[in-house]
Design a protein around this motif. Structure first.
Motif, PDB file in Angstrom:
ATOM      1  N   SER A   1       0.847  -1.202   0.000  1.00 39.46           N
ATOM      2  CA  SER A   1       0.000   0.000   0.000  1.00 39.46           C
ATOM      3  C   SER A   1       0.874   1.241   0.000  1.00 39.46           C
ATOM      4  CB  SER A   1      -0.893   0.023   1.241  1.00 39.46           C
ATOM      5  OG  SER A   1      -0.070   0.109   2.400  1.00 39.46           O
ATOM      6  N   ASN A   2       0.257   2.375  -0.322  1.00 41.42           N
ATOM      7  CA  ASN A   2       1.007   3.634  -0.271  1.00 41.42           C
ATOM      8  C   ASN A   2       1.508   3.903   1.145  1.00 41.42           C
ATOM      9  OD1 ASN A   2       0.504   3.980  -2.944  1.00 41.42           O
ATOM     10  ND2 ASN A   2      -0.952   5.657  -2.713  1.00 41.42           N
ATOM     11  N   GLN A   3       0.680   3.543   2.146  1.00 39.95           N
ATOM     12  CA  GLN A   3       1.078   3.803   3.529  1.00 39.95           C
ATOM     13  C   GLN A   3       2.319   2.999   3.907  1.00 39.95           C
ATOM     14  OE1 GLN A   3      -0.317   6.304   5.400  1.00 39.95           O
ATOM     15  NE2 GLN A   3       1.570   5.905   6.551  1.00 39.95           N
ATOM     16  N   THR A   4       2.350   1.721   3.534  1.00 35.53           N
ATOM     17  CA  THR A   4       3.526   0.917   3.909  1.00 35.53           C
ATOM     18  C   THR A   4       4.765   1.385   3.153  1.00 35.53           C
ATOM     19  OG1 THR A   4       2.786  -0.783   2.338  1.00 35.53           O
ATOM     20  CG2 THR A   4       2.345  -1.182   4.676  1.00 35.53           C
TER      21      THR A   4
ATOM     22  N   ASP B   1       3.602  14.814   5.856  1.00 35.42           N
ATOM     23  CA  ASP B   1       2.694  14.783   4.700  1.00 35.42           C
ATOM     24  C   ASP B   1       3.044  15.802   3.624  1.00 35.42           C
ATOM     25  OD1 ASP B   1       1.146  12.704   5.542  1.00 35.42           O
ATOM     26  OD2 ASP B   1      -0.287  13.993   6.622  1.00 35.42           O
TER      27      ASP B   1
ATOM     28  N   LYS C   1       5.315   4.546   2.216  1.00 34.41           N
ATOM     29  CA  LYS C   1       5.746   5.787   2.882  1.00 34.41           C
ATOM     30  C   LYS C   1       6.434   5.458   4.217  1.00 34.41           C
ATOM     31  CE  LYS C   1       1.754   8.075   2.367  1.00 34.41           C
ATOM     32  NZ  LYS C   1       0.793   9.200   2.485  1.00 34.41           N
ATOM     33  N   ASP C   2       5.916   4.463   4.912  1.00 41.17           N
ATOM     34  CA  ASP C   2       6.537   4.077   6.188  1.00 41.17           C
ATOM     35  C   ASP C   2       7.928   3.486   5.954  1.00 41.17           C
ATOM     36  OD1 ASP C   2       4.370   5.032   7.552  1.00 41.17           O
ATOM     37  OD2 ASP C   2       3.466   3.070   7.948  1.00 41.17           O
TER      38      ASP C   2
END
Ligand code: DGT
Ligand code: MG
Ligand code: MG
Ligand code: MG
Ligand code: MG
Length: 269
Positions: A136-139, A255, A141-142
């Motif tokens: 995912s985009n979140q993982t 962000d 970015k993390d």
């Protein structure tokens, strides 16, 4: 064409297709760069020649290979992020990893002299590689935040450590003792009160590492004018706009960066 009786050995090749829809990250890391840095007289804790050479190699990887959306580097490592929709080499992990590693390593040798004019390359450097999928985009970015946080933690430590040695004459063991158990605030305080160094004023490239993203760049080149005959031999400036991997030294944990460059993650969730 008739198949030979040996053809069956092909089925021994393992399937290493990367799962569809995932970001594919290839991270390279210099092999035994502790020694490599010593032997090549890298400045401590940061050698800007070495960091710029790493970035030149990463730009070459992005330009020569397909589908890299963003790259991030610090110290002796670089991460390359392939798009979830990439079908380059049918998404085979070994192809992604080996093409990145070999292109990067040959570039490191090829461009060495441009950055280390007075320092000969003494032996061939190597880089290890690994592939990690982020769903995912979140993982993703993390993941990138994790690498940038690592850059910050190491650089703050190394900055104080080498300042204690270089400016206070501490031995490596004494500097290590002095820093044992200290928190980030303590390290900032040592730098400020003992050496009048405001850590926040240290170069951004050292504190944040380097992000490479695709941006429009105007290239001005001179071109020979072919016709008409009376103008032969004359040159004129031609401006061409093309997409280039451009280095930035900014925060990618918050962000703001992602809001400013929505195209990096666009079309992927
Ligand atoms: P490895 O990756 O397990 O084969 O071993 P190393 O020695 O490459 O270890 P690693 O990757 O954890 O740490 C990077 C080393 O590279 C570390 O010892 C410091 C060195 N290094 C990287 N950038 C610089 C620099 O700008 N200046 C100096 N003096 N050393 C650097
Ligand atoms: Mg290591
Ligand atoms: Mg290394
Ligand atoms: Mg490393
Ligand atoms: Mg071939």
């Amino acid at each position: 064409m008739a198949k030979s009786k040996f053809e069956y050995v092909r089925s021994f090749e393992a399937d290493d297709t990367c799962l569809p829809h995932c970001w594919v990250v290839v991270r390279l890391d210099g092999r035994n760069f502790h020694r490599f840095a010593e032997k090549h007289n890298f400045a401590k804790p940061n050698d800007s020649r070495a960091l710029h050479l790493m970035t030149k190699c990463a730009q070459t990887v992005m330009e020569e290979l397909e589908d890299v959306a963003i790259a991030y580097g610090q110290s002796d490592e670089y991460s390359f992020v392939f798009k979830p929709k990439s079908n380059w080499f049918k998404r085979r992990a070994s192809k992604f990893m080996t093409h990145v590693a070999s292109q990067f390593a040959s570039s490191y040798v090829f461009y060495w002299r441009d950055y280390f004019e007075d320092q000969p390359l003494l032996y061939p450097p190597g880089f290890d590689g690994r592939v990690v999928l982020y769903p995912s985009n979140q993982t993703l970015k993390d993941y990138l935040s994790w690498r940038q946080a690592d850059c910050h933690i190491n650089n703050l430590y190394n900055t104080v450590y080498w300042t204690l040695i270089q400016r206070s004459g501490l031995t490596p063991t004494q500097a290590q003792e002095r820093l044992k158990g200290t928190l980030a605030a303590d390290k900032n305080e040592i730098l400020f009160s003992q050496f009048s160094i405001n850590y926040n004023n240290e170069p951004l490239m050292y504190r944040k590492g380097t992000v490479l993203i695709w941006q429009k760049v105007d290239e001005v080149t001179t071109k020979e004018v072919k016709l008409p005959a009376e103008m032969e031999g004359r040159t004129m400036a031609v401006t061409r706009t093309s997409m280039k991997p451009v280095p930035l030294h900014c925060d990618i944990i918050g962000d703001a960066f992602w809001k400013e460059h929505p195209e990096i993650l666009e079309g992927n969730s």
